[in-house]
Design a protein around this motif. Sequence first.
Motif, PDB file in Angstrom:
ATOM      1  N   ILE A 109      -1.197  -3.733 -10.570  1.00 20.36           N
ATOM      2  CA  ILE A 109      -1.839  -2.439 -10.308  1.00 20.36           C
ATOM      3  C   ILE A 109      -2.275  -2.350  -8.852  1.00 20.36           C
ATOM      4  O   ILE A 109      -2.090  -1.323  -8.196  1.00 20.36           O
ATOM      5  N   LEU A 110      -2.844  -3.431  -8.341  1.00 25.77           N
ATOM      6  CA  LEU A 110      -3.293  -3.453  -6.949  1.00 25.77           C
ATOM      7  C   LEU A 110      -2.134  -3.249  -5.979  1.00 25.77           C
ATOM      8  O   LEU A 110      -2.250  -2.525  -4.988  1.00 25.77           O
ATOM      9  N   LYS A 111      -1.000  -3.859  -6.292  1.00 21.15           N
ATOM     10  CA  LYS A 111       0.185  -3.684  -5.439  1.00 21.15           C
ATOM     11  C   LYS A 111       0.604  -2.214  -5.405  1.00 21.15           C
ATOM     12  O   LYS A 111       0.862  -1.650  -4.332  1.00 21.15           O
ATOM     13  N   ALA A 112       0.661  -1.581  -6.574  1.00 17.94           N
ATOM     14  CA  ALA A 112       1.032  -0.160  -6.627  1.00 17.94           C
ATOM     15  C   ALA A 112       0.017   0.675  -5.854  1.00 17.94           C
ATOM     16  O   ALA A 112       0.388   1.553  -5.064  1.00 17.94           O
ATOM     17  N   TRP A 113      -1.245   0.408  -6.056  1.00 14.26           N
ATOM     18  CA  TRP A 113      -2.291   1.159  -5.365  1.00 14.26           C
ATOM     19  C   TRP A 113      -2.159   1.027  -3.849  1.00 14.26           C
ATOM     20  O   TRP A 113      -2.255   2.017  -3.127  1.00 14.26           O
ATOM     21  N   LYS A 114      -1.928  -0.196  -3.377  1.00 16.78           N
ATOM     22  CA  LYS A 114      -1.791  -0.413  -1.926  1.00 16.78           C
ATOM     23  C   LYS A 114      -0.610   0.371  -1.350  1.00 16.78           C
ATOM     24  O   LYS A 114      -0.722   0.976  -0.287  1.00 16.78           O
ATOM     25  N   VAL A 115       0.505   0.370  -2.051  1.00 12.14           N
ATOM     26  CA  VAL A 115       1.676   1.111  -1.578  1.00 12.14           C
ATOM     27  C   VAL A 115       1.384   2.605  -1.588  1.00 12.14           C
ATOM     28  O   VAL A 115       1.674   3.312  -0.626  1.00 12.14           O
ATOM     29  N   PHE A 116       0.796   3.092  -2.672  1.00 10.93           N
ATOM     30  CA  PHE A 116       0.552   4.528  -2.781  1.00 10.93           C
ATOM     31  C   PHE A 116      -0.505   5.019  -1.798  1.00 10.93           C
ATOM     32  O   PHE A 116      -0.484   6.186  -1.407  1.00 10.93           O
ATOM     33  N   GLN A 117      -1.430   4.135  -1.402  1.00 12.74           N
ATOM     34  CA  GLN A 117      -2.413   4.515  -0.382  1.00 12.74           C
ATOM     35  C   GLN A 117      -1.725   4.907   0.923  1.00 12.74           C
ATOM     36  O   GLN A 117      -2.238   5.718   1.681  1.00 12.74           O
ATOM     37  N   LEU A 118      -0.579   4.332   1.174  1.00 13.05           N
ATOM     38  CA  LEU A 118       0.159   4.597   2.415  1.00 13.05           C
ATOM     39  C   LEU A 118       1.025   5.845   2.350  1.00 13.05           C
ATOM     40  O   LEU A 118       1.327   6.437   3.386  1.00 13.05           O
ATOM     41  N   ILE A 119       1.436   6.255   1.141  1.00 10.64           N
ATOM     42  CA  ILE A 119       2.438   7.327   1.064  1.00 10.64           C
ATOM     43  C   ILE A 119       1.985   8.561   0.290  1.00 10.64           C
ATOM     44  O   ILE A 119       2.694   9.564   0.301  1.00 10.64           O
ATOM     45  N   LEU A 120       0.847   8.512  -0.380  1.00 12.72           N
ATOM     46  CA  LEU A 120       0.412   9.637  -1.212  1.00 12.72           C
ATOM     47  C   LEU A 120      -1.002  10.078  -0.847  1.00 12.72           C
ATOM     48  O   LEU A 120      -1.780   9.290  -0.296  1.00 12.72           O
ATOM     49  N   PRO A 121      -1.350  11.318  -1.204  1.00 11.55           N
ATOM     50  CA  PRO A 121      -2.746  11.742  -1.054  1.00 11.55           C
ATOM     51  C   PRO A 121      -3.660  10.840  -1.885  1.00 11.55           C
ATOM     52  O   PRO A 121      -3.235  10.280  -2.905  1.00 11.55           O
ATOM     53  N   GLU A 122      -4.907  10.731  -1.477  1.00 13.81           N
ATOM     54  CA  GLU A 122      -5.828   9.764  -2.074  1.00 13.81           C
ATOM     55  C   GLU A 122      -5.959   9.898  -3.591  1.00 13.81           C
ATOM     56  O   GLU A 122      -5.918   8.897  -4.314  1.00 13.81           O
ATOM     57  N   LYS A 123      -6.124  11.117  -4.111  1.00 17.11           N
ATOM     58  CA  LYS A 123      -6.288  11.294  -5.562  1.00 17.11           C
ATOM     59  C   LYS A 123      -5.068  10.778  -6.328  1.00 17.11           C
ATOM     60  O   LYS A 123      -5.197  10.115  -7.350  1.00 17.11           O
ATOM     61  N   MET A 124      -3.892  11.091  -5.811  1.00 22.56           N
ATOM     62  CA  MET A 124      -2.674  10.605  -6.470  1.00 22.56           C
ATOM     63  C   MET A 124      -2.546   9.096  -6.332  1.00 22.56           C
ATOM     64  O   MET A 124      -2.153   8.410  -7.280  1.00 22.56           O
ATOM     65  N   ALA A 125      -2.876   8.577  -5.165  1.00 26.17           N
ATOM     66  CA  ALA A 125      -2.780   7.131  -4.937  1.00 26.17           C
ATOM     67  C   ALA A 125      -3.711   6.365  -5.858  1.00 26.17           C
ATOM     68  O   ALA A 125      -3.416   5.233  -6.240  1.00 26.17           O
ATOM     69  N   ASN A 126      -4.812   6.979  -6.231  1.00 27.78           N
ATOM     70  CA  ASN A 126      -5.765   6.318  -7.127  1.00 27.78           C
ATOM     71  C   ASN A 126      -5.410   6.508  -8.600  1.00 27.78           C
ATOM     72  O   ASN A 126      -5.731   5.657  -9.424  1.00 27.78           O
ATOM     73  N   SER A 127      -4.743   7.618  -8.943  1.00 25.76           N
ATOM     74  CA  SER A 127      -4.473   7.883 -10.355  1.00 25.76           C
ATOM     75  C   SER A 127      -3.115   7.362 -10.832  1.00 25.76           C
ATOM     76  O   SER A 127      -2.976   6.968 -11.988  1.00 25.76           O
ATOM     77  N   ILE A 128      -2.121   7.327  -9.976  1.00 31.06           N
ATOM     78  CA  ILE A 128      -0.788   6.893 -10.411  1.00 31.06           C
ATOM     79  C   ILE A 128      -0.775   5.438 -10.886  1.00 31.06           C
ATOM     80  O   ILE A 128      -0.151   5.137 -11.910  1.00 31.06           O
ATOM     81  N   PRO A 129      -1.469   4.504 -10.236  1.00 28.00           N
ATOM     82  CA  PRO A 129      -1.484   3.138 -10.794  1.00 28.00           C
ATOM     83  C   PRO A 129      -2.050   3.073 -12.212  1.00 28.00           C
ATOM     84  O   PRO A 129      -1.583   2.281 -13.031  1.00 28.00           O
ATOM     85  N   ILE A 130      -3.012   3.940 -12.518  1.00 25.02           N
ATOM     86  CA  ILE A 130      -3.555   3.977 -13.879  1.00 25.02           C
ATOM     87  C   ILE A 130      -2.479   4.476 -14.849  1.00 25.02           C
ATOM     88  O   ILE A 130      -2.318   3.944 -15.953  1.00 25.02           O
TER      89      ILE A 130
END
Length: 189
Positions: free
Chosen positions: A25-46
């Motif tokens: 989950i942390l790996k996905a979150w770290k990647v998404f923090q770089l490429i997605l808006p914050e709300k999406m980066a926080n919700s997609i790993p869930i």
Amino acid sequence: EKPFKVFVVITMIFALGNFSYMFFILKAWKVFQLILPEKMANSIPILLYIIFNISYALLSIPIGNLSDKIGKRKILSIGYLIFSLTCLGFTISNSIPTFILFFLLYGLFQASVNAVQRAYASDLASERWRGTALGTFHTSIGLAALPASTIAGILWDINPAITFVFGAVVAFLAAGVFVLLLKSIAQSC
């Protein structure tokens, strides 16, 4: 019995590389923090974690049935290899589709290993000592699991990819030892 003892050692080796799902989950979150808006980066790993749990739940019974047909040893070997492949996939994942694929594979791995390991341990234990054997099995896995996530965390701090390479290598090693040792022990019995 020797096959049971060998199996416990193999599962301990595997457990040493089977770190917490939170690293995925942390790996996905770290990647998404770089490429997605914050709300999406926080919700997609869930959501990916939910996808993992759904695949795990949907595949557990069919894989359990398959292990009864083709053998638990084959399913476990394949399960360890799936974990190895999943870890390697996480080293390169950088998009939602690749994360979906590897979270689905992570669910397939869990479905292939969790219950099947316990069932195989039970099969290898003599009826007279089955309770003690299962207690030993679970204690051994628990003892190996304690340092697994600590090692993964230390490696993560060096470079997150190393965490997944570590898991992949240990799982591959456990699968190889599992196939070689248990097959030779089964033939000698």
